[in-house]
Design a protein around this motif. Structure first.
Motif, mmCIF file in Angstrom:
data_model
loop_
_atom_site.group_PDB
_atom_site.id
_atom_site.type_symbol
_atom_site.label_atom_id
_atom_site.label_comp_id
_atom_site.label_asym_id
_atom_site.label_seq_id
_atom_site.Cartn_x
_atom_site.Cartn_y
_atom_site.Cartn_z
ATOM 1 N N GLN A 1 -34.777 1.310 -14.294
ATOM 2 C CA GLN A 1 -33.604 0.767 -14.978
ATOM 3 C C GLN A 1 -32.811 1.934 -15.830
ATOM 4 O O GLN A 1 -31.718 1.798 -15.872
ATOM 5 N N GLY B 1 -23.059 2.899 -13.092
ATOM 6 C CA GLY B 1 -23.360 2.478 -11.768
ATOM 7 C C GLY B 1 -23.291 3.600 -10.818
ATOM 8 O O GLY B 1 -24.032 3.652 -9.931
ATOM 9 N N GLN C 1 -26.774 5.365 -11.521
ATOM 10 C CA GLN C 1 -27.812 4.712 -10.599
ATOM 11 C C GLN C 1 -27.740 5.112 -9.251
ATOM 12 O O GLN C 1 -28.704 5.348 -8.622
ATOM 13 N N GLU D 1 -36.434 -2.789 -11.894
ATOM 14 C CA GLU D 1 -35.238 -3.302 -12.704
ATOM 15 C C GLU D 1 -34.185 -2.459 -12.603
ATOM 16 O O GLU D 1 -33.591 -2.239 -13.498
ATOM 17 N N THR E 1 -30.937 -2.960 -11.854
ATOM 18 C CA THR E 1 -29.561 -3.281 -12.246
ATOM 19 C C THR E 1 -29.696 -3.734 -13.648
ATOM 20 O O THR E 1 -28.757 -4.083 -14.236
ATOM 21 N N LEU F 1 -26.904 -2.449 -16.057
ATOM 22 C CA LEU F 1 -25.584 -2.520 -15.300
ATOM 23 C C LEU F 1 -25.087 -3.614 -15.648
ATOM 24 O O LEU F 1 -25.609 -4.753 -15.799
ATOM 25 N N SER G 1 -22.880 -7.111 -14.262
ATOM 26 C CA SER G 1 -23.194 -7.980 -13.103
ATOM 27 C C SER G 1 -22.497 -7.411 -11.636
ATOM 28 O O SER G 1 -23.123 -7.264 -10.678
ATOM 29 N N THR H 1 -21.381 -4.277 -11.182
ATOM 30 C CA THR H 1 -21.860 -2.914 -10.811
ATOM 31 C C THR H 1 -23.383 -3.333 -10.333
ATOM 32 O O THR H 1 -23.602 -2.838 -9.279
ATOM 33 N N GLY H 2 -23.982 -4.216 -10.646
ATOM 34 C CA GLY H 2 -25.334 -4.626 -10.309
ATOM 35 C C GLY H 2 -25.292 -5.137 -9.157
ATOM 36 O O GLY H 2 -26.126 -4.861 -8.032
ATOM 37 N N GLU H 3 -24.347 -5.986 -8.618
ATOM 38 C CA GLU H 3 -24.021 -6.454 -7.381
ATOM 39 C C GLU H 3 -23.886 -5.098 -6.290
ATOM 40 O O GLU H 3 -24.298 -5.426 -5.156
ATOM 41 N N THR I 1 -38.363 -7.163 -10.292
ATOM 42 C CA THR I 1 -37.656 -7.743 -11.361
ATOM 43 C C THR I 1 -37.906 -9.087 -11.814
ATOM 44 O O THR I 1 -38.955 -9.763 -11.560
ATOM 45 N N VAL J 1 -31.042 -11.597 -9.059
ATOM 46 C CA VAL J 1 -31.338 -10.204 -8.419
ATOM 47 C C VAL J 1 -32.319 -10.376 -7.152
ATOM 48 O O VAL J 1 -31.929 -9.749 -6.093
#
Length: 238
Positions: A100, A155, A158, A177, A179, A182, A184, A186-188, A208, A213
């Motif tokens: 993370q 992002g 990562q 974990e 994302t 980050l 949402s 950027t996580g996607e 997660t 996620v």
């Protein structure tokens, strides 16, 4: 053990158990007979709340801890047969870790961060740089090689961490974990990158607590009180 196509699963556990402080009042049963099989190129999520045992299982898969009983074969190697030195070598060669918190070194460029895991190998300096540049390009950051972490977005940092995890071509990418720090959108993007990597035959194991996620993975396992159960995407929408 024979396997179809001659390739063993990259992760195979049988009746894996982990007990902390056995026989004392502080005894905790963290894993209760976990059976898990993950083939090359799969994108698998292991989901569960805090205290469910998922972190213990991640430490087993990552060869950071050893089971109390049962077996774990990492890319066909039974980890119980290895001493500390061999276990460290297995971790280095077989598992790429993504956390993370990115864990990048602030004074190094993106390229130098990605090349770091090769510092202790016999790979010549120039080849290290070429491989690090190729890994950055693979995660869409070829143009940012000279940037330091503080010059990159979360992002992008990562993505640098993912490139670093891939540099030794490990069969398992273990993401804890990834994302969590980050936003949402950027996580996607990071989850879409994991999907693309699995299409390129990288195996992604995602740990997660977040159902949204986990829903990006091809297969989902749910941990509860140290037990592991295969879930479905329908469960995640509940």
């Amino acid at each position: 053990m024979s396997h179809e196509g001659g390739q063993p699963p990259v992760v195979e556990t049988h009746d894996l158990r982990k007990v902390y402080s056995p026989g004392t009042e502080a005894e905790v049963i963290a894993l209760r007979g976990v059976n898990l099989r993950i083939e090359r190129g799969e994108f698998v999520a292991i989901m569960g709340p805090s205290g469910s045992g998922k972190s213990t299982l991640m430490n087993m898969i990552g060869c950071l801890d050893t089971p109390s009983s049962g077996t774990y074969a990492c890319d066909g190697v039974d980890v119980s047969t290895l001493d500390a030195e061999d276990l460290a070598a297995l971790r280095r060669d077989k598992i790429g870790f993504v956390f993370q918190g990115f864990n990048l070194l602030p004074r190094m460029s993106a390229l130098e961060n990605v090349a770091m895991p090769m510092a202790y190998t016999r790979v010549p300096y120039q080849e290290r740089r070429e491989r690090a540049q190729a890994a950055l390009s693979a995660v869409g950051l070829g143009e940012r090689a000279s940037h330091r972490p503080n010059e990159l977005s979360g992002g992008q940092q990562q993505r640098v961490a993912i490139a670093r995890a891939l540099i030794n071509h490990p069969p398992i990418l273990l993401a804890d974990e990834p994302t969590g720090a980050l936003d949402s959108k950027t996580g996607e993007e990071i989850l879409a990158l994991f999907n693309r990597l699995s299409e390129e035959q990288h195996t992604v194991v995602l740990i997660t607590h977040d159902a949204h996620v986990a829903a990006h993975a091809h297969r989902v396992y749910v941990m509860h009180d140290g037990g592991l159960h295969e879930g479905s995407h329908e469960d995640l929408r509940a």
